[in-house]
Enzyme design. Sequence first.
Site, PDB file in Angstrom:
ATOM      1  CB  CYS A 113      -1.063   0.060   1.252  1.00  0.00           C
ATOM      2  SG  CYS A 113      -2.031  -2.021   1.509  1.00  0.00           S
ATOM      3  CG  HIS A 252      -3.163   3.249   2.365  1.00  0.00           C
ATOM      4  ND1 HIS A 252      -4.041   3.099   0.799  1.00  0.00           N
ATOM      5  CD2 HIS A 252      -3.484   2.017   2.928  1.00  0.00           C
ATOM      6  CE1 HIS A 252      -3.867   1.523   1.320  1.00  0.00           C
ATOM      7  NE2 HIS A 252      -4.034   1.285   2.383  1.00  0.00           N
ATOM      8  CG  ASN A 282      -6.820  -1.577   0.634  1.00  0.00           C
ATOM      9  OD1 ASN A 282      -5.954  -0.675   0.455  1.00  0.00           O
ATOM     10  ND2 ASN A 282      -5.921  -1.514   2.181  1.00  0.00           N
TER      11      ASN A 282
END
Length: 325
Positions: A113, A252, A282
């Site tokens: 990520c 994020h 996500n």
Amino acid sequence: MSRAIIAGTGSALPDRVLTNRDLERMVETSDEWITSRTGINTRRISGAGEGTSRLAAAAGRKALAMAGVDPGELDMIVVGTITPDMTMPSCACLVQKELKAVRAFAFDLNAACSGFLYALDLADKYIRSDPSLKILVIGAETLSSRVDWQDRNTCVLFGDGAGACLVTGGAGERGYLAGKLMADGSLWELLHLEAAPGHNRDLRPNHDSSPSIRMQGREVFRHAVRAMEDAVTRVLNATGVKAESLRLVIPHQANIRIIKSLAEHLGLPPEKVYVNVDKYGNTSAATIPIALDEANRAGLLAPDDLVMFCAFGGGFTWGASLLKW
């Protein structure tokens, strides 16, 4: 001194929308359970012709168009991804082919990520070495291909998409001011994705080797908030910038609880923290560049605004970056 300036942004998302109600019919869960714990309402899922490299190239085209740069002018393409179309060639090479960026060298970067932040920091280092470079930095994922759709703890979280930035060199106060990147490989088992089993049996792990995302959610949450806060604080201290001076923080987009906890620890009001996790879930390395493109096209950023990115991902990897827009 020259530093990296983001001259254009772009994003691309699959057509299919997967709602929480859809997931209720697939696995033992509920819209209320998902929303209350994650803040996610929908996510995008790739279909035929919407692989990682296609999404990445589409986002890259939009960033190039905004910057007024022809693909043939590109010197470098770097793609942050953990879900390339194949192991070899890289996703970046396929993007280069798709865009006909014949002059560019290309490679992938795997930092989960945090991939986009790692790639952007690397681009800044190249720009400082040679300000004439034009670099396409992309975060792109098709996590739907690596999710266990029977695991209700993970399948509700992830989606597909891509975001891109066209990075050039520029003098003066604008651009990439500072970044802090970190990692801790000793905690890898808390969030990991095995490769498909290889042909050499002696190299196969003894533990579960299913090529699906595995996560210990509570532990990841605990580490994520603390790590991102620390990274942001380090960057602020290094630059002498106060948190209240930030125009926008783009974190994020993993979980609304993580984002709210981060904002609270940093003392930031909700309007200074960009959130779109409710729409896309996500998307790993793609979350920050997708959110940045949305914010940019919505007119939320003006020249000289201070923008902070921060991310946390499997590995563990994490970091923060500060830019003057």
